[in-house]
Design a protein around this motif. Sequence first.
Motif, mmCIF file in Angstrom:
data_model
loop_
_atom_site.group_PDB
_atom_site.id
_atom_site.type_symbol
_atom_site.label_atom_id
_atom_site.label_comp_id
_atom_site.label_asym_id
_atom_site.label_seq_id
_atom_site.Cartn_x
_atom_site.Cartn_y
_atom_site.Cartn_z
ATOM 1 N N ALA A 135 19.535 -3.864 6.131
ATOM 2 C CA ALA A 135 18.509 -3.652 6.336
ATOM 3 C C ALA A 135 17.534 -2.852 4.800
ATOM 4 O O ALA A 135 16.075 -2.192 5.709
ATOM 5 C CB ALA A 135 18.569 -2.930 7.690
ATOM 6 N N ASP A 136 18.295 -2.218 4.435
ATOM 7 C CA ASP A 136 17.930 -1.745 3.931
ATOM 8 C C ASP A 136 16.335 -2.365 2.363
ATOM 9 O O ASP A 136 16.647 -3.382 2.302
ATOM 10 C CB ASP A 136 18.328 -1.366 2.644
ATOM 11 N N PRO A 137 15.783 -1.810 3.454
ATOM 12 C CA PRO A 137 13.678 -2.235 2.154
ATOM 13 C C PRO A 137 13.793 -3.031 1.219
ATOM 14 O O PRO A 137 13.337 -3.663 0.162
ATOM 15 C CB PRO A 137 12.938 -1.211 2.797
ATOM 16 N N LYS A 138 14.808 -2.340 0.310
ATOM 17 C CA LYS A 138 15.156 -2.620 -1.255
ATOM 18 C C LYS A 138 15.673 -3.318 -1.209
ATOM 19 O O LYS A 138 15.931 -4.514 -2.826
ATOM 20 C CB LYS A 138 16.285 -1.281 -1.580
ATOM 21 N N ARG B 253 15.905 -7.238 -1.317
ATOM 22 C CA ARG B 253 14.816 -8.315 -0.994
ATOM 23 C C ARG B 253 15.587 -10.006 -0.705
ATOM 24 O O ARG B 253 15.188 -10.421 -0.354
ATOM 25 C CB ARG B 253 13.678 -8.379 -1.733
ATOM 26 N N ARG C 259 15.547 -4.991 10.808
ATOM 27 C CA ARG C 259 14.288 -5.346 10.184
ATOM 28 C C ARG C 259 13.605 -5.605 11.131
ATOM 29 O O ARG C 259 12.829 -4.792 10.914
ATOM 30 C CB ARG C 259 14.953 -6.381 8.324
ATOM 31 N N ARG C 260 13.595 -6.334 11.528
ATOM 32 C CA ARG C 260 12.547 -7.055 12.580
ATOM 33 C C ARG C 260 11.920 -6.186 13.129
ATOM 34 O O ARG C 260 10.908 -5.907 13.667
ATOM 35 C CB ARG C 260 12.847 -8.398 13.492
ATOM 36 N N ARG D 27 12.490 -2.826 13.295
ATOM 37 C CA ARG D 27 12.098 -1.282 12.223
ATOM 38 C C ARG D 27 11.181 -1.423 11.117
ATOM 39 O O ARG D 27 10.141 -1.074 11.001
ATOM 40 C CB ARG D 27 12.798 -1.101 11.165
ATOM 41 N N ILE E 79 10.358 -3.910 8.893
ATOM 42 C CA ILE E 79 10.720 -4.600 7.451
ATOM 43 C C ILE E 79 11.042 -6.125 7.204
ATOM 44 O O ILE E 79 11.142 -6.618 7.871
ATOM 45 C CB ILE E 79 11.530 -4.164 7.108
ATOM 46 N N GLN E 80 9.788 -6.281 6.369
ATOM 47 C CA GLN E 80 9.806 -7.859 5.668
ATOM 48 C C GLN E 80 10.942 -8.159 5.694
ATOM 49 O O GLN E 80 12.163 -7.290 4.625
ATOM 50 C CB GLN E 80 9.083 -8.682 4.932
ATOM 51 N N ALA F 56 9.483 -12.080 -0.721
ATOM 52 C CA ALA F 56 9.995 -11.073 -1.574
ATOM 53 C C ALA F 56 10.095 -10.467 -2.054
ATOM 54 O O ALA F 56 10.122 -9.165 -2.314
ATOM 55 C CB ALA F 56 11.257 -10.490 0.453
#
Length: 492
Positions: free
Chosen positions: A120-123, A125, A176-177, A179, A181-182, A272
Amino acid sequence: MPLELSAEDLPEIAATAGVPHYQRGSLTPGIVHFGVGNFHRAHQAVYLDSLFNLGLDHDWALVGAGVRANDAEMREKLLGQDYLTTVVEQEAGGTSARVTGAMIDFLPVGDVAAIGEALADPKVRIVSLTVTEGGYYIDPASQRFDVDHPDIVADSVNPEAPKTVFGLILLGLQLRRERGIQPFTVMSCDNIPGNGHVTQNAVAGLAELINPELASWVRELVAFPNGMVDRITPATGQRERDALEADFGIVDAWPVFCEEFKQWVLEDHFPAGRPALEKVGVQFVPDVAPYEHMKIRILNGGHATIAYPAGLLDIHFVHEAMEHPLVRAFLEKVEREEIVPVVPPVPDTDLGDYYQLIERRFSNPKIGDTIQRLCLDGSNRQPKFILPSAADRLAAGQSVTGLALVSALWARYCYGESDSGKPIPPNDPNWERLTALAKQAKSDPVAWLSMGDIFGPLASNPTYVAAFTTALSSLWSRGTKATLEAYLGGTL
């Protein structure tokens, strides 16, 4: 004095091996990879290490992940050496070693919460995976996702505590969905035709069992690029550890030995973002399918072609099989007459030249690849590497004598005893089933073809049944050498 592989000892190790030119402390995670085996560490991790050495894309470092017991063992070994790996490239003309540092962490195996948060970390990709051909829950005959497999059923019932790679990936996507986040891109690095499509079917297929709306979201918004990967990478044993210490003075708990050649062809579909891998030799193309067909049919199909006769003749190494005149001639005849002619054209590639490259790579005397490794998991590999070529030839009204013999050799191998009477140890997840059928097939070859989940329509094709029956009957009545001689002489 040998040096234990560690970040602290890299300056001294640099005297005998290549080491990272970048500051590993500057790296940040961009990719979570499931299945940190030898191939991944000799392939994707090497490409990234090379990119980082150019001073580029230090926000795309690797984080390892896994679900199996041997993943936990790999994590323990790599953790003890700061996630560094020694990669030894071997060719007839020389050997070189480099230490790669692209991996900066390895998530605790079985810790669903930690893995979910990492995904789930946005970093992060990209989520990539090498889980072998048999790890995608595909029905061998239909090549469709098996929604009834007990592992998949278990994950669908308990999606918050998944046990499979696909359950974990889906959990990460769901987080991710929720939160906003892409979604990350999911990138398969396994030898499966249309591996991106296969992975999408697995993730979305599991989602369909849990929440159809989630499944629609996955299919619409998550990218699954297809890719072709290639590098011959044997298993690691004490032989490799000892060689590394003797030749380079490095003590590595799990080094990787491989050939010099490597190839990676990818569809450029990464919404991403992605690292600039084209700067280190990765080919980005609109359509990977021609490259996949070429590699899977000619290289992987070639491996299957030499594996079982060599296994029945008690040959240990792949290069030794290529030194055997009958095995080498068998490979060339099957490839040139039955496999290569049904491989579609590949851009800027001569298929005859590609086969010659494969022949040279198989003959590499230093690589130490074993016949036992090539024989592994035939129940998953035959339907992907051999049977599709046979089906294509039958559809065109062409002979399948050689390809049927390849599968008959597999059946004979699964009897569990070589031509000399030497026991063959279990070498397939379905070994018990295979050996039982192989014993029946000794007197009734059609019994082997009763595996409709593997052979599909071929099992009822009269031309294929006749060719297979003739081949297996010959193997039992005359033996492997005489059968190969008959095939090569045109009398089988």
